[in-house]
Write a protein that holds these residues in place. Structure first.
Motif, PDB file in Angstrom:
ATOM      1  N   VAL A  29       0.852  -1.191   0.000  1.00  0.00           N
ATOM      2  CA  VAL A  29       0.000   0.000   0.000  1.00  0.00           C
ATOM      3  C   VAL A  29       0.885   1.236   0.000  1.00  0.00           C
ATOM      4  O   VAL A  29       1.859   1.311   0.753  1.00  0.00           O
ATOM      5  N   SER A  30       0.558   2.171  -0.867  1.00  0.00           N
ATOM      6  CA  SER A  30       1.326   3.411  -0.854  1.00  0.00           C
ATOM      7  C   SER A  30       0.411   4.610  -1.024  1.00  0.00           C
ATOM      8  O   SER A  30      -0.699   4.507  -1.553  1.00  0.00           O
ATOM      9  N   LEU A  31       0.902   5.735  -0.534  1.00  0.00           N
ATOM     10  CA  LEU A  31       0.170   6.999  -0.622  1.00  0.00           C
ATOM     11  C   LEU A  31       1.031   7.994  -1.380  1.00  0.00           C
ATOM     12  O   LEU A  31       2.252   7.883  -1.375  1.00  0.00           O
ATOM     13  N   TRP A  46     -10.962  -0.599  -0.070  1.00  0.00           N
ATOM     14  CA  TRP A  46     -10.048   0.298   0.646  1.00  0.00           C
ATOM     15  C   TRP A  46      -9.388   1.289  -0.289  1.00  0.00           C
ATOM     16  O   TRP A  46      -9.103   2.425   0.080  1.00  0.00           O
ATOM     17  N   ARG A  47      -9.176   0.845  -1.495  1.00  0.00           N
ATOM     18  CA  ARG A  47      -8.608   1.734  -2.513  1.00  0.00           C
ATOM     19  C   ARG A  47      -9.560   2.903  -2.709  1.00  0.00           C
ATOM     20  O   ARG A  47      -9.160   4.057  -2.706  1.00  0.00           O
ATOM     21  N   ALA A  48     -10.851   2.578  -2.856  1.00  0.00           N
ATOM     22  CA  ALA A  48     -11.847   3.614  -3.096  1.00  0.00           C
ATOM     23  C   ALA A  48     -12.003   4.512  -1.869  1.00  0.00           C
ATOM     24  O   ALA A  48     -12.152   5.724  -1.980  1.00  0.00           O
ATOM     25  N   GLU A 107      -1.510  -2.618  -4.130  1.00  0.00           N
ATOM     26  CA  GLU A 107      -0.994  -3.546  -5.136  1.00  0.00           C
ATOM     27  C   GLU A 107      -1.073  -4.970  -4.583  1.00  0.00           C
ATOM     28  O   GLU A 107      -0.508  -5.241  -3.523  1.00  0.00           O
ATOM     29  N   LEU A 108      -1.761  -5.835  -5.306  1.00  0.00           N
ATOM     30  CA  LEU A 108      -1.819  -7.240  -4.879  1.00  0.00           C
ATOM     31  C   LEU A 108      -0.867  -8.062  -5.717  1.00  0.00           C
ATOM     32  O   LEU A 108      -0.731  -7.838  -6.906  1.00  0.00           O
ATOM     33  N   SER A 109      -0.221  -9.036  -5.101  1.00  0.00           N
ATOM     34  CA  SER A 109       0.544  -9.986  -5.903  1.00  0.00           C
ATOM     35  C   SER A 109       0.281 -11.394  -5.382  1.00  0.00           C
ATOM     36  O   SER A 109       0.111 -11.616  -4.196  1.00  0.00           O
TER      37      SER A 109
END
Lengths: 276, 76
Positions: free
Chosen positions: A144-146, A253-255, A262-264
């Protein structure tokens, strides 16, 4: 790295000059597709080594090329580091295609097949517990990044600058200090908010998972960008049928937060085999 | 098969990937995790020094590409 021709290993696996590199441990007798892989030492087959009820996925490697000094050199070199990591990963992934597989840490080596069998056999109970735990599961990575955000001080006088009746000419020094203070507060505020967002997202995703683990976050020197700040780097062990739930939760959560998530995956559960 | 060939993360089938992942994500997993058993030959390498070495190699290659990534006082 030496270019000498290495003698092919004999059947009993005690060829002088070779060591036994162990990639992973699994239950399936003969994981398919291994022999087509180069592994870490081209010319030596990647193969299954039976250890009691378990199977180790191993390869003979030239001992001279796998000493501590050789590793130090190899891992200090970006190209070699990448080659090794991907070769190791490729074998682990191939083995895991056939069933639950516990990857071993990079660079686990024994003097011979016999030694590997003996050492791994002593840990059989641990491996069995690990394999039970990860059966039917995969690991998913979440980063997760901001946006890093420019340090924007309030354009108008900071809160205490509102006292217009105060003696005039606060002076350049004071204005400077207040601006600095404003910057500092803004940065602290962003920091607190980022931490809280990371905690919230991690807590929500952990509720879907059988197990969760925080990995160290990547600084800007690793992400290669100063524009975004990584606030969470985590791994979740999920039953296969839950993968969709994780993606949906991440999207929500993105919204909600505007964070980049980012999922991997699915990964072989690297992050969840070392704790048992 | 080229180890660099990117494979989409949504590959069908269990645990088939990801093979094309960024190296740094792979190292997060290969270096600090996995079942740690004591091997015969390189015991010290399976520990912190290995992580440090590899990160150093990674960082130096990144900084060749991007000389000054710190515009705003560093991470967080």
């Amino acid at each position: 790295m030496t270019t000498t021709q290495h003698t092919a290993p004999t059947v009993d696996g005690t060829t002088a000059g070779t060591a036994t590199y162990v990639y992973a441990v699994c239950r399936q007798l003969a994981p398919a597709g291994l022999s087509a892989l180069p592994g870490l030492a081209e010319g030596f087959p990647v193969r299954a080594l039976r250890c009691g009820t378990l199977t180790a996925v191993v390869q003979h490697v030239p001992a001279a090329d796998f000493t501590q000094e050789a590793w130090e050199q190899r891992l200090s070199d970006r190209t070699e580091l990448e080659r090794c990591a991907r070769a190791h990963h490729e074998v682990v992934v191939a083995a895991a295609a056939g069933g639950p597989t516990a990857p071993l840490a990079l660079a686990t080596l024994y003097r011979s097949d016999e030694r590997a069998r003996e050492a791994l056999g002593q840990d059989a109970a641990r491996f069995t517990a690990v394999l039970d735990r990860i059966a039917g599961h995969a690991e998913w990575g979440v980063k997760v990044s901001l946006p890093a955000g420019s340090p924007r001080p309030p354009a108008d006088p900071p809160p205490d600058g509102a006292r217009r009746d105060a003696p005039a000419a606060p002076g350049a020094g004071r204005a400077y200090l207040e601006r600095k203070r404003g910057l500092h507060r803004a940065r602290e505020h962003r920091h607190d908010q980022a931490l809280r967002t990371a905690e919230d997202i991690d807590a929500a995703l952990s509720r879907l998972a059988t197990a969760a683990r925080r990995l160290r976050t990547h600084g800007q020197e690793l992400t290669g960008t100063a524009a975004r700040r990584q606030i969470l780097n985590a791994a979740y062990l999920l039953p296969h049928e839950r993968a969709g739930d994780l993606a949906a939760e991440a999207a929500a959560w993105r919204a909600r937060t505007g964070a980049e998530i980012e999922l991997s995956g699915p990964w072989v559960p690297y992050s969840f085999v070392g704790e048992v | 098969m080229s180890p660099h060939e990117p494979v989409p993360w949504e590959t069908p089938g269990p645990l088939s990937g990801p093979l094309g992942v960024p190296l740094v994500d792979l190292l997060d997993r290969l270096l600090s995790t996995g079942v740690v058993v004591s091997g015969d030959l390189v015991i010290a390498i399976a520990d912190v020094p290995l992580v440090r070495l590899s990160l150093h190699a990674l960082l130096s290659s990144v900084s060749e590409r991007m000389p000054a990534p710190w515009a705003d006082g560093g991470p967080l």
